[in-house]
Write an enzyme that holds these catalytic residues in place. Structure first.
Site, PDB file in Angstrom:
ATOM      1  N   GLU A   1      26.440  35.883   7.587  1.00  0.00           N
ATOM      2  CA  GLU A   1      27.623  35.367   6.762  1.00  0.00           C
ATOM      3  C   GLU A   1      27.312  34.000   6.444  1.00  0.00           C
ATOM      4  OE1 GLU A   1      31.308  35.864   8.577  1.00  0.00           O
ATOM      5  OE2 GLU A   1      32.150  34.225   7.472  1.00  0.00           O
TER       6      GLU A   1
ATOM      7  N   LYS B   1      38.316  35.239  15.258  1.00  0.00           N
ATOM      8  CA  LYS B   1      37.055  35.632  14.985  1.00  0.00           C
ATOM      9  C   LYS B   1      36.368  34.463  14.351  1.00  0.00           C
ATOM     10  CE  LYS B   1      34.695  37.349  11.162  1.00  0.00           C
ATOM     11  NZ  LYS B   1      33.834  36.566  10.192  1.00  0.00           N
TER      12      LYS B   1
ATOM     13  N   ASP C   1      24.307  40.160  25.030  1.00  0.00           N
ATOM     14  CA  ASP C   1      25.000  41.461  24.475  1.00  0.00           C
ATOM     15  C   ASP C   1      26.551  40.884  24.009  1.00  0.00           C
ATOM     16  OD1 ASP C   1      26.885  43.504  24.525  1.00  0.00           O
ATOM     17  OD2 ASP C   1      26.245  44.148  26.587  1.00  0.00           O
TER      18      ASP C   1
ATOM     19  N   HIS D   1      32.248  28.724   0.507  1.00  0.00           N
ATOM     20  CA  HIS D   1      31.334  30.133   0.389  1.00  0.00           C
ATOM     21  C   HIS D   1      30.750  30.046  -1.081  1.00  0.00           C
ATOM     22  CE1 HIS D   1      32.354  32.818   3.749  1.00  0.00           C
ATOM     23  NE2 HIS D   1      33.148  32.175   3.868  1.00  0.00           N
TER      24      HIS D   1
HETATM   25  C1  MEV Z   1      35.482  33.852   8.294  1.00  0.00           C
HETATM   26  O1  MEV Z   1      34.550  34.375   8.901  1.00  0.00           O
HETATM   27  C2  MEV Z   1      36.255  32.937   9.487  1.00  0.00           C
HETATM   28  C3  MEV Z   1      37.578  32.452   8.952  1.00  0.00           C
HETATM   29  O2  MEV Z   1      38.432  33.423   8.451  1.00  0.00           O
HETATM   30  C4  MEV Z   1      38.193  31.953  10.223  1.00  0.00           C
HETATM   31  C5  MEV Z   1      39.605  31.121  10.032  1.00  0.00           C
HETATM   32  O3  MEV Z   1      40.347  31.925   9.432  1.00  0.00           O
HETATM   33  O4  MEV Z   1      40.018  30.523  11.138  1.00  0.00           O
HETATM   34  C6  MEV Z   1      37.414  31.516   8.220  1.00  0.00           C
END
Ligand code: MEV
Length: 423
Positions: A82, A260, A276, A374
């Site tokens: 990513e 995430k 892992d 991005h």
């Molecule tokens: C993208 O990989 C991760 C984000 O969505 C985390 C977040 O929203 O805090 C940018």
């Protein structure tokens, strides 16, 4: 390690980046060769790692810069597909340096091995009977791994509890094992398998599962840092991050994405070091929901100076020996780059990276929205694909990021235009 506080590391050529890291952490000529070859793992080796191998799936290995943790500089190796994750971590670490970087620590490497017993006629009394012979059971468990015991690790405790399930009462034992620098799955599984028949004999009932728990609650890692209000962009950014944090902590839909983002950094490090990743994810997300609702793994507060104070705590079962950490050539190099002495140090560094990642994501969303960052990397990738050479790369990126949507054809057009103008 000299310093990881390298300005504009991303502007160096790949050759220069490898050289910089190699000089800093002392990589061998062979390590450099492996990195440059872009692989490390041979098909023959891969064929031993898993079943039915038909090829290999590679990922970019990047290095996040500027990390200062407990006063020590780190280059952070990250394997991830990513865009923006490595850049975001580096930016956050740069900002954290203003107030002294991160502080971090990790618990001993204690893992839990579970033994499930069903149909125990008197589970509470059975629990006591097993407790009485705990010492001998620990000794038997340790007999399966004298090397670990010699290193100062091994089984240290055996606890139990009665759990009500849809299939009736079950007696569940937890064997606690200090796995030292290993992640420990194999060790723990071997130990619980060894003592399970004896536990069954003492307790009555029938043994079912004997397996490690990925909720490594005794193997917590934590990190914290102060981010200077002005360095992060002022009061508006501090307020925004506090609001974003409150949102994540209150709403499971946001919480999943927030966590995430944290795992973007932790998992990229785990993958780079041959750990892992599924075990780490399972432990982290279960821990985040342990109270019955999903909570943010990181916390954000404001101190009396108006600065932003971040902290994070999560279970991190990671190793620096065993499995792919010792067998994957690139994982071995990643561990050299990190220059961590123990699994505890690795876990502490990972926690700091997770906190940095959360900070960077929240700040980017407050300031400019996540797409802008991005876009820049997307523009860079397309510019390089379209043949932009280092002398015009910055200008091509700057032209492309003025567009609302960028395509390969746009990149070709801009590169051609600049060449024609003789820039
Ligand atoms: C993208 O990989 C991760 C984000 O969505 C985390 C977040 O929203 O805090 C940018």
């Amino acid at each position: 390690m000299t310093t990881s506080d390298v300005s504009e590391f991303y502007k160096l050529t790949m050759e220069e980046r490898v050289r910089r890291v190699a000089d800093s952490v002392g990589l061998s000529v062979e390590d450099i060769g492996t990195l440059k070859a872009g692989s490390g793992l041979t098909l023959d080796k891969a064929d031993y790692m898993i079943e039915n191998v038909i090829g290999m799936m590679q990922l970019p290995l990047g290095v996040a810069t500027h990390f200062l943790i407990n006063g020590k500089d780190y280059f952070i190796p990250m394997a991830i597909e990513e865009p923006s994750v490595v850049a975001a971590a580096s930016l956050a670490a740069k900002m954290a340096r203003v107030k002294g970087g991160f502080k971090a620590s990790a618990d001993r490497s204690i893992m839990i091995g579970q033994i499930q017993l069903v149909e125990v006629p008197d589970p509470h009394a059975a629990l006591q009977r097993v407790r009485e012979v705990k010492g001998s059971l620990l000794e038997i468990a340790n007999g399966t791994n004298p090397t670990l015991v010699n290193l100062g690790g091994g089984a240290v405790d055996l606890t139990g509890r009665v759990v009500d399930t849809e299939r009736g009462r079950m007696l569940i034992f937890h064997l606690l094992v200090d796995c030292k620098d290993a992640m420990g799955a194999n060790t723990v599984n071997a130990m619980v398998e060894e003592i399970a028949p004896l536990v069954e004999e003492m307790a009555g009932g029938k043994v079912r599962l004997r397996i490690l728990s990925n909720l490594a609650i005794h193997r917590m890692a934590r990190a914290w840092a102060t981010f200077d209000r002005d360095a992060v962009g002022g009061e508006h950014v501090v307020e925004g991050i506090l609001d974003a944090h409150a949102f994540a902590d209150a709403d499971p839909y946001r919480c999943a994405t927030n966590n995430k983002g944290i795992m973007n950094g932790i998992v990229a490090m785990a993958l780079a070091t041959g750990n892992d990743t599924r075990a780490i994810e399972a432990g982290a997300h279960t821990y985040a929901s342990l109270s019955g609702r999903c909570r943010s793994l990181a916390r954000w507060e404001r101190n009396e100076d108006g600065d932003l104070v971040g902290s994070i705590e999560l279970p991190l079962a990671v190793g620096t020996v065993g499995g792919a950490t010792s067998s994957h050539p690139v994982a071995k190099i990643a561990l050299k780059i990190l220059d961590v002495k123990t699994a505890q140090e690795l876990a502490a560094v990972m926690a700091a990276v997770g906190l940095a990642q959360n900070f960077a994501a929240l700040r980017a969303m407050i300031k400019e929205g996540i797409q802008k960052g991005h876009m820049k990397l997307h523009a860079r990738n397309l510019a390089i694909m379209a043949g932009a050479t280092p002398d015009i790369l910055d200008e091509v990126i700057s032209e492309l990021t003025k567009l609302t949507k960028i395509t390969y054809d746009d990149a070709v057009r801009v590169v051609r235009g600049l060449r024609e103008r003789g820039t």
